[in-house]
Design a protein around this motif. Structure first.
Motif, PDB file in Angstrom:
ATOM      1  N   GLN A   1      19.198  59.795  51.050  1.00 39.82           N
ATOM      2  CA  GLN A   1      20.272  59.100  51.753  1.00 39.82           C
ATOM      3  C   GLN A   1      20.710  57.853  51.001  1.00 39.82           C
ATOM      4  OE1 GLN A   1      19.497  58.733  55.967  1.00 39.82           O
ATOM      5  NE2 GLN A   1      19.134  60.921  56.198  1.00 39.82           N
ATOM      6  N   ILE A   2      20.893  58.043  49.707  1.00 37.89           N
ATOM      7  CA  ILE A   2      21.457  57.023  48.830  1.00 37.89           C
ATOM      8  C   ILE A   2      22.683  57.631  48.168  1.00 37.89           C
ATOM      9  CG2 ILE A   2      21.093  55.599  46.776  1.00 37.89           C
ATOM     10  CD1 ILE A   2      18.110  55.604  47.401  1.00 37.89           C
TER      11      ILE A   2
ATOM     12  N   TRP B   1      25.819  54.694  51.460  1.00 38.81           N
ATOM     13  CA  TRP B   1      24.514  54.768  52.119  1.00 38.81           C
ATOM     14  C   TRP B   1      23.436  54.155  51.236  1.00 38.81           C
ATOM     15  CZ3 TRP B   1      23.469  59.515  55.620  1.00 38.81           C
ATOM     16  CH2 TRP B   1      24.657  59.948  56.226  1.00 38.81           C
TER      17      TRP B   1
ATOM     18  N   GLY C   1      19.608  54.198  51.699  1.00 36.72           N
ATOM     19  CA  GLY C   1      18.406  54.622  52.393  1.00 36.72           C
ATOM     20  C   GLY C   1      17.157  54.294  51.600  1.00 36.72           C
TER      21      GLY C   1
ATOM     22  N   LYS D   1      18.539  44.531  54.351  1.00 33.39           N
ATOM     23  CA  LYS D   1      17.850  45.573  55.114  1.00 33.39           C
ATOM     24  C   LYS D   1      16.578  45.018  55.763  1.00 33.39           C
ATOM     25  CE  LYS D   1      17.362  49.771  53.688  1.00 33.39           C
ATOM     26  NZ  LYS D   1      16.968  50.932  52.875  1.00 33.39           N
TER      27      LYS D   1
ATOM     28  N   ASN E   1      14.354  53.061  56.237  1.00 32.51           N
ATOM     29  CA  ASN E   1      15.517  52.962  57.106  1.00 32.51           C
ATOM     30  C   ASN E   1      16.786  52.874  56.267  1.00 32.51           C
ATOM     31  OD1 ASN E   1      14.015  52.859  59.626  1.00 32.51           O
ATOM     32  ND2 ASN E   1      13.319  50.850  58.935  1.00 32.51           N
ATOM     33  N   SER E   2      17.915  53.075  56.908  1.00 30.61           N
ATOM     34  CA  SER E   2      19.159  53.216  56.170  1.00 30.61           C
ATOM     35  C   SER E   2      20.199  52.195  56.599  1.00 30.61           C
ATOM     36  CB  SER E   2      19.725  54.639  56.380  1.00 30.61           C
ATOM     37  OG  SER E   2      20.944  54.804  55.681  1.00 30.61           O
TER      38      SER E   2
ATOM     39  N   ARG F   1      24.244  51.576  56.197  1.00 30.93           N
ATOM     40  CA  ARG F   1      25.449  52.327  55.848  1.00 30.93           C
ATOM     41  C   ARG F   1      26.665  51.421  55.972  1.00 30.93           C
ATOM     42  NH1 ARG F   1      26.033  57.644  59.203  1.00 30.93           N
ATOM     43  NH2 ARG F   1      23.831  57.616  58.602  1.00 30.93           N
TER      44      ARG F   1
ATOM     45  N   TYR G   1      22.994  49.615  60.536  1.00 33.10           N
ATOM     46  CA  TYR G   1      21.607  49.718  60.096  1.00 33.10           C
ATOM     47  C   TYR G   1      20.880  50.599  61.100  1.00 33.10           C
ATOM     48  CZ  TYR G   1      16.797  48.550  58.871  1.00 33.10           C
ATOM     49  OH  TYR G   1      15.473  48.632  58.509  1.00 33.10           O
TER      50      TYR G   1
END
Length: 311
Positions: free
Chosen positions: A73-74, A92, A94, A122, A160-161, A163, A258
């Motif tokens: 998820q990057i 994204w 992540g 983050k 965690n992500s 975005r 987030y």
């Protein structure tokens, strides 16, 4: 029923923590959404992220498109690229702490010198999520105030992500597209949404769609299906969307989300004693007791974005 707005400036004060915990939890039982003010994330840090995102989304497509979202998820996703064909761009970030620097080849070059700032932001978001999770445990009178929080360690699992989102302004409304963002519930535990303009619509307790407020120095909070199901449906995961009616094609909107999630191997057994919980559906999928957070996330992300981003 007015949209809940709660001041959490005394969230760490033992004399006020229970009251704030009850206010937050009541809002999440009724709405699944709330606006918080007095939070600990500096406005300057939030504005820095918005400025970086604005500069990035203004780049040419060939400076963004070659780095699509991967299974960590990057990466980047342009408009009309998800399964719903929605008109929004997203970047994204992540992974666990350090993942961005260690996976720089997955990032557009624009971000190569900025990973430490993204990681720091983050971390600030994660700390706030933990405070909210402690509040839920307190208000639900669980024996351990860290019951939820200890399942959300920052350096365990897949991380965690964050975005960054851009809803672009266009001269004409695109043809044969979905919406700005199709209606859905989030898959994880707690989402922090930073907004520069209103536009998100929330399904209110009345059953009507209402526009979520956007207020200066406030963060919009909503819960995901993992925490809702885990709580025995005491806490609510609410449908939300962005439509062309609420955000016309000629209006631009920036936001950042987030997504705080429990560690993937966390087993979700509803916290109910002597009560049978009815069937629980997440984005059309039936959730069964014993599912792990990782399994649930994979099912939901696949249904919304396709297998390319499901981990």
């Amino acid at each position: 029923m007015p949209f809940p707005v709660i001041d959490i400036s005394n969230i760490d004060d033992p004399q006020h923590q229970l009251t704030i915990a009850q206010q937050i939890t009541d809002a999440c039982k009724q709405w699944g959404f709330l606006l918080i003010k007095g939070h600990p994330i500096p406005p300057s840090d939030i504005q820095e992220m918005f400025s970086l995102a604005k500069d990035f989304f203004s780049l040419l497509d060939n400076e963004k498109d070659p780095w699509p979202i991967n299974k960590n998820q990057i990466g980047y996703m342009g408009s009309f690229r998800d399964k719903n064909n929605d008109d929004k761009m997203s970047m994204w970030f992540g992974g666990l702490p350090g993942a961005l620097e260690n996976n720089s080849e997955a990032l557009p070059p624009f971000w190569h010198t900025k990973t430490q700032r993204i990681e720091a932001f983050k971390h600030e978001c994660h700390a706030l999520v933990l405070k909210l999770l402690v509040c839920f445990a307190i208000a639900m009178d669980l024996p351990d105030n860290d019951f939820f929080a200890k399942a959300h360690r920052e350096n365990i699992g897949r991380g965690n992500s964050l975005r960054m989102l851009m809803y672009p302004a266009r001269d004409k409304k695109p043809k044969d597209v979905g919406s700005r963002m199709g209606q859905h519930t989030d898959s994880g535990s707690v989402t922090l949404l930073f907004q520069q303009a209103a536009g998100l619509e929330v399904l209110a307790p009345s059953g009507e769609w209402v526009k979520a407020p956007c207020e200066r120095d406030c963060i919009l909070i909503n819960l995901g299906d993992a925490l809702s199901f885990w709580s025995g449906n005491q806490l609510k995961a609410t449908l939300h969307r962005v439509t062309f009616d609420g955000l016309p094609h000629d209006k631009e909107r920036q936001s950042m989300a987030y997504f705080g999630a429990a560690n993937p191997d966390t087993v979700l057994q509803p916290l109910l004693s002597g009560v049978t919980m009815g069937k629980y559906y997440s984005n059309g999928l039936c959730v069964e007791p014993g599912i792990t957070v990782g399994e649930l996330n994979k099912q939901i992300m696949t249904s919304i974005y396709g297998p390319a981003v499901a981990v």
